[in-house]
Design a protein around this motif. Structure first.
Motif, PDB file in Angstrom:
ATOM      1  N   LEU A  11       0.530 -32.294 -23.984  1.00  0.00           N
ATOM      2  CA  LEU A  11       0.946 -31.194 -24.853  1.00  0.00           C
ATOM      3  C   LEU A  11       0.691 -31.539 -26.320  1.00  0.00           C
ATOM      4  CD1 LEU A  11       4.504 -30.661 -23.360  1.00  0.00           C
ATOM      5  CD2 LEU A  11       2.754 -28.895 -23.384  1.00  0.00           C
ATOM      6  N   PRO A  12       0.609 -30.543 -27.214  1.00  0.00           N
ATOM      7  CA  PRO A  12       0.683 -30.869 -28.646  1.00  0.00           C
ATOM      8  C   PRO A  12       1.973 -31.660 -28.883  1.00  0.00           C
ATOM      9  CG  PRO A  12       0.114 -28.546 -28.329  1.00  0.00           C
ATOM     10  CD  PRO A  12       0.486 -29.084 -26.981  1.00  0.00           C
ATOM     11  N   SER A  13       1.895 -32.759 -29.620  1.00  0.00           N
ATOM     12  CA  SER A  13       3.037 -33.691 -29.692  1.00  0.00           C
ATOM     13  C   SER A  13       4.319 -33.042 -30.215  1.00  0.00           C
ATOM     14  CB  SER A  13       2.686 -34.920 -30.530  1.00  0.00           C
ATOM     15  OG  SER A  13       2.278 -34.525 -31.821  1.00  0.00           O
ATOM     16  N   ASP A  14       4.205 -32.068 -31.130  1.00  0.00           N
ATOM     17  CA  ASP A  14       5.403 -31.402 -31.665  1.00  0.00           C
ATOM     18  C   ASP A  14       6.110 -30.548 -30.619  1.00  0.00           C
ATOM     19  OD1 ASP A  14       4.909 -32.560 -34.069  1.00  0.00           O
ATOM     20  OD2 ASP A  14       4.236 -30.754 -35.104  1.00  0.00           O
ATOM     21  N   ALA A  15       5.385 -30.193 -29.548  1.00  0.00           N
ATOM     22  CA  ALA A  15       5.977 -29.343 -28.510  1.00  0.00           C
ATOM     23  C   ALA A  15       6.699 -30.160 -27.440  1.00  0.00           C
ATOM     24  CB  ALA A  15       4.885 -28.497 -27.845  1.00  0.00           C
ATOM     25  N   ILE A  19      10.034 -29.219 -24.606  1.00  0.00           N
ATOM     26  CA  ILE A  19       9.771 -29.104 -23.163  1.00  0.00           C
ATOM     27  C   ILE A  19      10.601 -30.147 -22.398  1.00  0.00           C
ATOM     28  CG2 ILE A  19       8.017 -29.283 -21.340  1.00  0.00           C
ATOM     29  CD1 ILE A  19       7.782 -26.744 -23.119  1.00  0.00           C
ATOM     30  N   GLY A  20      10.723 -31.352 -22.957  1.00  0.00           N
ATOM     31  CA  GLY A  20      11.569 -32.388 -22.348  1.00  0.00           C
ATOM     32  C   GLY A  20      13.015 -31.930 -22.225  1.00  0.00           C
ATOM     33  N   THR A  69       2.934 -24.011 -19.264  1.00  0.00           N
ATOM     34  CA  THR A  69       4.287 -24.552 -19.092  1.00  0.00           C
ATOM     35  C   THR A  69       5.346 -23.522 -19.481  1.00  0.00           C
ATOM     36  OG1 THR A  69       3.528 -26.824 -19.463  1.00  0.00           O
ATOM     37  CG2 THR A  69       5.867 -26.402 -19.825  1.00  0.00           C
ATOM     38  N   VAL A  70       5.153 -22.856 -20.620  1.00  0.00           N
ATOM     39  CA  VAL A  70       6.120 -21.828 -21.059  1.00  0.00           C
ATOM     40  C   VAL A  70       6.113 -20.663 -20.063  1.00  0.00           C
ATOM     41  CG1 VAL A  70       6.785 -20.248 -22.919  1.00  0.00           C
ATOM     42  CG2 VAL A  70       5.885 -22.518 -23.483  1.00  0.00           C
ATOM     43  N   HIS A  71       4.927 -20.290 -19.599  1.00  0.00           N
ATOM     44  CA  HIS A  71       4.781 -19.225 -18.593  1.00  0.00           C
ATOM     45  C   HIS A  71       5.652 -19.531 -17.360  1.00  0.00           C
ATOM     46  CE1 HIS A  71       1.985 -16.344 -16.313  1.00  0.00           C
ATOM     47  NE2 HIS A  71       2.652 -16.916 -15.340  1.00  0.00           N
TER      48      HIS A  71
END
Length: 203
Positions: A11-15, A19-20, A69-71
Motif C-alpha cells: 500500500l502507499p505507506s501513509d495508508a 488499514i492496520g 482493500t477499501v472496496h
C-alpha cells in the motif's frame, strides 16, 4: 512482523496504519493472495465459525491495492449493518465505500487522475462495481509494464491473441462494452472485457 510494516510493502505507506487499524477493529482475517485473473479482491462474511475474511491480490500496484482493500472493507461494513439485506454494490455499499475512502482523500494519497476517477465512479450509480472501466484504466497507468502483454481493446481487429493457459482467439467486432472473440480451436464465441490482459499471437 508488525502488520503495518507488511502492509507498507503493498500500500502507499501513509495508508497502511489506517488499514492496520481496520483489520483490528473489524476483527478481520486479512490475506494477501496470489493473482486471481477474474478478481482483484474478495470478501467473505462470517460463516461456519470463521469471522470476516478479506483477500487482495499481491501483484496490484499500491493505488489499486488500496482501492480494492477499501472496496472489500466497505462490503464488510455493509454486511455488519445490513447482513444479507443490502445488494452487493447497492446504495448502502456505495455510501460506505465513499465514507471509507474519505480519509485517504484527506491525506492526499491518490494521484489526481485516480482521485478524479474514483470520485466520478462514486457519483455514477450506473457503475455497479469496481469493474468501472474509467477507474480501472486510471489505476492501470501505475502498473509496472509487462512485456508482451496488452489489453483486448489494443489488439487489432481480426488479430489472434492467447490468454493465460494458451487458448487462442480471434478478435471480432465490439458489442456494446465487450468484444466478440472466436476461439480458434472450437469456433465458439466469447465476450471479452476491453481491459482483459492477453498476448498477441503472430500468424
Amino acid at each position: 512482523m508488525d502488520k503495518v510494516k507488511v502492509l507498507e510493502k503493498y500500500l502507499p505507506s501513509d495508508a497502511a496504519p489506517l488499514i492496520g487499524r481496520w483489520i483490528d477493529y473489524f476483527k478481520c482475517e486479512f490475506k494477501i493472495s496470489r493473482n486471481r485473473g477474474s478478481k482483484f479482491g474478495d470478501y467473505r462474511s462470517p460463516y461456519g465459525g470463521k469471522g470476516h475474511r478479506i483477500s487482495v491480490n499481491y501483484d496490484l500496484n499500491p493505488y489499486a491495492f488500496l482501492v480494492t482493500t477499501v472496496h472489500e472493507f466497505a462490503h464488510l461494513h455493509t454486511w455488519n449493518e445490513h447482513k444479507q439485506k443490502a445488494k452487493p454494490h447497492g446504495t448502502e455499499w456505495k455510501a460506505n465505500f465513499k465514507k471509507m475512502m474519505q480519509p485517504f482523500f484527506e491525506k492526499d494519497i491518490f494521484p489526481a487522475d485516480v482521485k478524479h476517477a474514483i470520485t466520478s465512479y462514486l457519483n455514477n450509480p450506473a457503475a455497479s462495481s469496481c469493474s468501472d472501466l474509467n477507474l480501472y484504466r486510471s489505476l492501470r497507468k501505475y502498473d509496472v509494464p509487462k512485456e508482451s502483454v496488452l489489453t483486448v481493446e489494443k489488439v487489432p481487429l481480426k488479430a489472434l491473441f492467447k490468454i493465460k493457459g494458451g487458448r487462442v482467439f480471434r478478435k471480432e467486432e465490439q458489442l456494446r462494452k465487450r468484444f466478440k472473440c472466436v476461439e480458434i480451436a472450437t469456433k465458439r464465441v466469447y465476450l471479452f472485457s476491453p481491459v482483459a490482459e492477453v498476448e498477441l499471437v503472430e500468424d
